[in-house]
Structures are given as structure tokens and as C-alpha cells.
Design an enzyme around this catalytic site. Structure first.
Site, mmCIF file in Angstrom:
data_model
loop_
_atom_site.group_PDB
_atom_site.id
_atom_site.type_symbol
_atom_site.label_atom_id
_atom_site.label_comp_id
_atom_site.label_asym_id
_atom_site.label_seq_id
_atom_site.Cartn_x
_atom_site.Cartn_y
_atom_site.Cartn_z
ATOM 1 N N HIS A 472 0.818 -1.221 0.000
ATOM 2 C CA HIS A 472 0.000 0.000 0.000
ATOM 3 C C HIS A 472 0.850 1.269 0.000
ATOM 4 C CE1 HIS A 472 -3.038 -2.726 2.302
ATOM 5 N NE2 HIS A 472 -3.019 -2.986 0.999
HETATM 6 C C1 LIG Z 1 0.459 -7.342 -4.908
HETATM 7 C C2 LIG Z 1 -0.487 -6.218 -4.562
HETATM 8 C C3 LIG Z 1 -1.616 -6.489 -3.792
HETATM 9 C C4 LIG Z 1 -2.496 -5.458 -3.463
HETATM 10 N N1 LIG Z 1 -3.674 -5.765 -2.852
HETATM 11 C C5 LIG Z 1 -4.607 -4.803 -2.718
HETATM 12 C C6 LIG Z 1 -5.908 -5.134 -2.299
HETATM 13 O O1 LIG Z 1 -6.249 -6.295 -2.082
HETATM 14 N N2 LIG Z 1 -6.819 -4.123 -2.165
HETATM 15 C C7 LIG Z 1 -6.489 -2.822 -2.410
HETATM 16 O O2 LIG Z 1 -7.325 -1.937 -2.226
HETATM 17 N N3 LIG Z 1 -5.258 -2.495 -2.822
HETATM 18 C C8 LIG Z 1 -4.328 -3.451 -3.032
HETATM 19 N N4 LIG Z 1 -3.123 -3.136 -3.552
HETATM 20 C C9 LIG Z 1 -2.817 -1.721 -3.802
HETATM 21 C C10 LIG Z 1 -3.583 -1.114 -4.975
HETATM 22 O O3 LIG Z 1 -3.768 -2.040 -6.003
HETATM 23 C C11 LIG Z 1 -2.819 0.119 -5.456
HETATM 24 O O4 LIG Z 1 -2.665 1.006 -4.368
HETATM 25 C C12 LIG Z 1 -3.509 0.852 -6.576
HETATM 26 O O5 LIG Z 1 -3.773 -0.015 -7.641
HETATM 27 C C13 LIG Z 1 -2.605 1.995 -7.040
HETATM 28 O O6 LIG Z 1 -3.156 2.628 -8.151
HETATM 29 P P1 LIG Z 1 -2.307 3.690 -8.962
HETATM 30 O O7 LIG Z 1 -3.169 4.192 -10.049
HETATM 31 O O8 LIG Z 1 -1.734 4.676 -8.009
HETATM 32 O O9 LIG Z 1 -1.055 2.899 -9.538
HETATM 33 P P2 LIG Z 1 -1.020 1.602 -10.449
HETATM 34 O O10 LIG Z 1 -2.323 0.916 -10.470
HETATM 35 O O11 LIG Z 1 0.171 0.824 -10.028
HETATM 36 O O12 LIG Z 1 -0.829 2.187 -11.904
HETATM 37 C C14 LIG Z 1 0.346 2.794 -12.389
HETATM 38 C C15 LIG Z 1 0.460 2.445 -13.862
HETATM 39 O O13 LIG Z 1 1.434 3.288 -14.458
HETATM 40 C C16 LIG Z 1 2.261 2.517 -15.310
HETATM 41 N N5 LIG Z 1 3.547 3.208 -15.423
HETATM 42 C C17 LIG Z 1 4.426 3.452 -14.428
HETATM 43 N N6 LIG Z 1 5.509 4.105 -14.919
HETATM 44 C C18 LIG Z 1 5.287 4.286 -16.232
HETATM 45 C C19 LIG Z 1 6.040 4.888 -17.277
HETATM 46 N N7 LIG Z 1 7.251 5.441 -17.055
HETATM 47 N N8 LIG Z 1 5.513 4.891 -18.526
HETATM 48 C C20 LIG Z 1 4.282 4.349 -18.771
HETATM 49 N N9 LIG Z 1 3.550 3.738 -17.822
HETATM 50 C C21 LIG Z 1 4.042 3.717 -16.561
HETATM 51 C C22 LIG Z 1 2.360 1.185 -14.569
HETATM 52 O O14 LIG Z 1 2.802 0.153 -15.403
HETATM 53 C C23 LIG Z 1 0.941 1.012 -14.072
HETATM 54 O O15 LIG Z 1 0.121 0.378 -15.011
HETATM 55 C C24 LIG Z 1 -2.203 -4.126 -3.885
HETATM 56 C C25 LIG Z 1 -1.085 -3.865 -4.666
HETATM 57 C C26 LIG Z 1 -0.239 -4.892 -5.021
HETATM 58 C C27 LIG Z 1 0.955 -4.593 -5.881
#
Ligand SMILES: Cc1cc2nc3c(=O)[nH]c(=O)nc-3n(C[C@H](O)[C@H](O)[C@H](O)COP(=O)(O)OP(=O)(O)OC[C@H]3O[C@@H](n4cnc5c(N)ncnc54)[C@H](O)[C@@H]3O)c2cc1C
Length: 547
Positions: A472
């Protein structure tokens, strides 16, 4: 050079919602750049595939954290989704919003419009809750299906009875009026399949024709004209690929997640001047808060050996696994439809008088060395426990000017004393829960931390040796007023001092919330979409006490 109205970096939880909402305006042209591949792999969609994608390099950044002062010299693994849906395509499916004071605190830090009554309508707009839920709190018409775990397991039932025997009540909806209590967890699962942000929001948006999603598009830096972000540079095909530039006539939106959004800013010359100069990067805009303030939940996982009943450990082997595979294929139920965690418990450590500061999860399974990802051969059950609102903070800083080198991730788990005290209290509660009377028919003995570990110092030492991330990470591009040294974006999520650039993802959280982060990240993006489109924010909920 191609020009779009909006260029979104990252098709993760936040990026998928943004693509959907911004694409609702038929005249808007939206480009989404995602470093990873499409989300075709079956392990993404099969709930139990979590165990596989956890280490699957093709869809996972697979980062390693720096050893911290309280991690016993260990470098803790930090998985992150790298595919359409981002981390929501590899996460543990749990749907947990947090507590009302989490968001009220954000507002108290100077962020107008982010209190609980303001954000609740967005949580509701996003979801299609199937099952229990008071209409004041739950949505029924959104894209994101939220169901309750439908695996009725005797061990889970005994665990919940054990909680009740310790005075922890059953709570029919921890995403409702109050979080406290124990219950089966709520999940982003529909018909036995993962409901990632891509499935709920991005794929439907693509069908409209004005949203151009480009995979294997690794963004290396932002393009500026003076202080205005006007476009994005990426490598088509990833490392060694063809350089491509796209322009944004309205805005560039950075949704790369907690580790990569600050990395892209720093690579683009936005951040601490000392850090940028030490890597030979020209300072475009000094903003010392970029990458600073990283928070995460740190969880030791207590394990007991089990007798007189089969756990998931045995069910996933040999003939049993084939039976389960058949069950899933025909009914979409059974072992393969499970999430890594089944029961949620929220309770007090006794260290604070505020609302519950401990989150505990129960799984009728155990993992090698207490780490999620690989099940053990012996039957076991696990309680992970963590402090909901840690005070410790770390940072994300580029290691080099190379966009393909993973940034330095230092979470500084447990550096604040209060965090250590609450984590120890969590381990004590986990021990009492596992040893409760209703679980006694199945409880063989405590394996970790083990009966020899008794004093607070011994428990802390055990936490230091074996604790892990709960995945997280947040708070590396924090939302706050311009005069706050730590703030990176304002309450409209615009980067302070720059134009045409917002950050919209888990990194903007000013403080860690009492929850897993997916639900609130989706909420952040939905709320941001109204700001970007110039729409009036949804009306704040009026609770009876305010009427
Ligand atoms: C193993 C795991 C288990 C989890 N379990 C839970 C759960 O059960 N419940 C829950 O609520 N949360 C859970 N989480 C946390 C939750 O999924 C994340 O906090 C949330 O998805 C974050 O969203 P975000 O949009 O900030 O980032 P992300 O969803 O990580 O999206 C970022 C995106 O940007 C892309 N990206 C990054 N850098 C670049 C670049 N330079 N160029 C192009 N693309 C790029 C990445 O590839 C990714 O697709 C978990 C996370 C993980 C990893």
C-alpha cells in the site's frame, strides 16, 4: 507530432478511471500510455492467479526496497502492476475504503473538498455493490462490481467467533457507517473473475473510439515549454525502443503510481535541485516534496499450525487441485476463485483513543517464510496485522538519470516509535485471536512468532525479522497548500508552480489511510476527472448530525 487533448501516463487504477471519464466527452481525444502489455494473461483474471502474477516479471515491475533501519537488514520485495489496470490487475482484490476521519484529515491539512462528505459521493458513483449495504454509503450503479467473499469456511467462521469472544463485534459492512469489527472481506470480483480497473473502466472507454491506449509505451520524460507541460516522450517497445513524442493541448496527467510518478517528475527536472543535479539533470522546476513522504503498511504475519481440518495448503495439491479447477470452470467458485485474504478485522491497539488503528486479516493458509506468494506444504493459518495510520515516512528518489533503472525506495518502516508500539500490539492481538476458544479444535501450535517470543522487545524483534509490505505505498506527491514545503500538488491535483500538469494516483495522498489503497485511488481519479472537465463537484453528503 500527434496532438491529443489529454495525455495520461499509466493505465493503472487511476489512469483507467480517468480514461473512462475524460473519454465521456465525445469531442475529447485521450491518449493513454502504459509501459506494460495488455492484460490478456489468464492469471490476471483468475482470482487465485494472484499467487502467480505476484512474481511475474511480464506484468509486474517487481521492485526491491532498500533495507530499512527496522527491517533486519532485509530488502523487502515491492510488486507493482505493469499492465492495463496497473496494480489493480495483480492486487489481492480487497475493497476497503478507510475511515471517515482519514479524509477529514486530508481536508484539515488544507485540501478543500476532500473531507469524507465530499469524497463519499465519488466512492458511491464508482461502485456496483452487490450485497449488504446502506444506501447512504453504498453505490449500486457504477462500473466496479464489489461482492462479499462467498467461501464459507469453518476455519474462517471459527476465527470470527473467536473475535466475537474477545469483544470484537461482527460488522455487516466495514465500508458503511463504521469500520470496526470482523467480517468476510469485500472484493472486486464478479462471477469468479477479477474486476480490475481496466475491466471496469478502461476497456469500456476504448470502445468509444476517442481513447487511444498504447501499451509497451515507457514514458521517459515530460516535455515542457517554459513552466507548461505540453507533451510526453516515450519509447515505443520499451527499453531500446523507438522514441515517440505526443502533445497534449489541454493537460498531461501523470498516473504512474506511487513509485513511478515521482520518478517521471524527477527525470523531467521537477524535484529537489540537489537530487536532480547529483544525477546531471537540469532543474526545470524546484519542488523539494517530489518523492518525499512515502508511507506504507508494515505487517508481520503470525502463523499457527492447524489440525483436524484441511486448509488451502492441501487443497491446492494433486487431485484436490484438479477437483477445484473443475469446480471453478463449471461454477466459478471454489479455491481458484479465492483472494489471498478472506476475513477482515479492524480493532484498537489501546495505544490511541481514536478509531480502530489496527487492521488484521485472516487466511486459512500459510505461506513460505510468512510471505505471500508461495504456499507451504504443512497445514497452517495466518493472521497479518498492521498499524492502519503509520507515522513513519520514507522516500522515492531516482538512482540514476536512466528511466529504466528502478528508483531508490526507502519506506523507513517502523522508524517512529508509535509505529513499533502499535505493531507489537497487533501481534499480541493476533496471538489472542489464533488462540481463542472457538479456534481451539483446529489450533495445533503457534509457529510464528512462536511461544518463546513473549516480551514486547522479542515481539518487535520478530516483526523486524519477518514483517513485509502489505503493498500500500502512497504519499510521494502529496496534496497540500502551496506554502507547505512537502506539497507537490494543490487540491485540484495540479503540480505547484507548473501549468498543464496534474498528478492523479495513490501518490497524492497526504497521509496514509486506514485501508488498502485501490478503492480510494479510484475515488481520487473519479473526483479529479470532474475537476479536469470543469464540472461541478458532486454534492457533499449531508449526514443526519449535520442536517
Ligand atoms: C500485490 C499487490 C496487492 C495489493 N492488494 C490490494 C488489495 O487487495 N486491495 C487494495 O485496495 N489495494 C491493493 N493493492 C494496492 C492497490 O492495487 C494500489 O494502491 C492501486 O492499484 C494503485 O493505483 P495507482 O493508479 O496509483 O497505480 P497503479 O495501479 O500501479 O498504476 C500505475 C500504472 O502506471 C504505469 N507506469 C508506471 N511508470 C510508467 C512509465 N514510465 N511509462 C508508462 N507507464 C508507466 C504502470 O505500469 C501502471 O500500469 C495491492 C497492490 C499490489 C501490488
Amino acid at each position: 507530432m500527434e496532438t491529443f487533448d489529454y495525455v495520461i501516463i499509466g493505465a493503472g487504477s487511476a489512469g483507467s478511471v480517468l480514461a473512462n471519464r475524460l473519454g465521456e466527452d465525445p469531442v475529447s481525444r485521450v491518449c493513454v500510455l502504459e509501459a506494460g502489455p495488455t492484460d490478456w494473461h489468464p492469471y490476471i483474471h483468475l482470482p487465485a492467479g494472484f499467487i502467480k502474477t505476484f512474481h511475474m516479471k511480464s506484468v509486474n515491475w517487481g521492485y526491491q526496497q532498500e533495507p530499512g533501519p527496522w527491517t533486519g537488514g532485509r530488502s523487502i520485495y515491492a510488486p507493482r502492476g505493469k499492465t492495463l489496470g496497473g496494480s489493480s490487475s495483480i492486487n489481492g482484490h480487497i475493497y476497503n475504503r478507510g475511515q471517515r476521519q482519514d479524509f477529514n484529515t486530508w481536508a484539515q491539512l488544507g485540501n478543500r473538498g476532500w473531507g469524507y462528505p465530499d469524497v463519499l459521493p465519488y466512492f458511491k458513483r464508482l461502485e456496483r455493490r452487490v450485497g449488504e449495504g446502506d444506501e447512504t454509503y453504498r453505490g449500486r450503479d457504477g462500473n466496479l462490481t464489489v461482492t462479499t467473499m462467498d467461501w464459507n469456511d469453518p476455519l474462517c467462521e471459527a476465527f470470527m467467533e473467536g473475535a466475537v469472544s474477545l469483544g470484537i463485534p461482527r460488522n455487516p459492512d466495514y465500508n458503511g457507517a463504521i469500520q470496526e469489527g470482523v467480517s468476510y472481506c469485500q472484493r472486486t470480483i464478479q462471477d469468479g473473475l477479477r474486476m480490475s480497473a481496466a475491466k471496469a473502466f478502461l476497456h469500456p472507454a476504448r470502445k468509444r473510439g476517442n481513447v487511444d491506449v498504447r501499451t509497451h509505451a515507457h514514458v521517459t520524460n515530460l516535455i515542457f515549454e517554459g513552466k507548461r507541460a505540453v507533451g510526453v516522450r516515450y519509447l515505443k517497445g520499451g527499453k531500446g525502443g523507438t522514441p515517440v513524442e505526443v502533445r497534449a493541448s489541454k493537460e498531461v496527467i501523470l498516473s504512474g503510481g506511487t513509485y513511478n510518478s515521482p520518478q517521471v517528475l524527477q527525470l523531467s527536472g521537477v524535484g529537489s535541485p540537489e537530487l536532480l543535479q547529483s544525477h546531471g539533470i537540469e532543474v526545470r522546476h524546484a519542488l523539494p516534496g517530489v518523492g518525499e513522504g512515502l508511507q506504507d503498511h508494515y505487517a508481520p504475519r503470525s502463523v499457527a499450525r492447524v489440525k483436524n481440518i484441511r486448509t488451502i495448503n492441501e487443497l491446492r495439491r494433486g487431485v484436490s487441485l484438479w477437483v477445484e479447477a473443475l469446480k471453478w470452470a463449471t461454477t466459478r467458485r471454489g479455491l481458484l476463485s479465492l483472494s489471498p485474504t478472506m476475513v477482515y478485522c479492524f480493532w484498537h491497539s489501546g495505544e490511541t483513543t481514536e478509531s480502530s488503528d489496527l487492521q488484521l486479516t485472516f487466511t486459512p493458509a500459510s505461506y513460505k517464510e510468512g510471505v505471500q506468494g508461495q504456499l507451504e506444504d504443512e497445514p497452517g493459518m495466518t493472521v497479518a496485522s498492521w498499524q492502519q495510520r503509520p507515522e513513519s515516512r520514507g522516500y522515492v528518489r531516482i538512482r540514476s538519470a536512466d528511466p529504466f533503472t528502478q528508483p531508490i525506495i526507502q519506506t523507513n518502516y517502523l522508524v517512529e516509535e508509535i509505529d513499533r508500539r502499535v505493531v507489537v500490539a497487533g501481534m499480541k492481538l493476533a496471538r489472542r485471536l489464533l488462540a481463542s476458544k472457538p479456534l481451539a479444535p483446529y489450533y495445533a501450535y503457534e509457529d510464528f512468532p512462536g511461544p518463546k517470543v513473549q516480551s514486547d522487545d522479542e515481539l518487535l524483534a520478530a516483526a523486524t525479522e519477518r514483517g513485509t509490505t502489505t503493498f500500500h505505498p502512497g504519499c510521494t506527491c502529496r496534496m497540500g497548500p502551496a506554502d507547505a514545503k512537502w506539497a507537490v500538488v494543490d487540491d485540484q491535483l495540479r503540480v505547484h508552480g507548473l501549468q498543464g500538469l496534474r498528478v492523479v494516483d495513490a501518490s497524492i495522498m497526504p497521509r496514509m489511510i486506514s485501508a488498502n489503497l485501490n478503492a480510494s485511488t479510484l475515488m481520487i481519479a473519479d473526483k479529479a476527472s470532474d475537476m479536469i472537465r470543469g464540472k461541478t463537484a458532486l454534492e457533499a453528503v449531508k449526514f443526519p448530525e449535520q442536517a
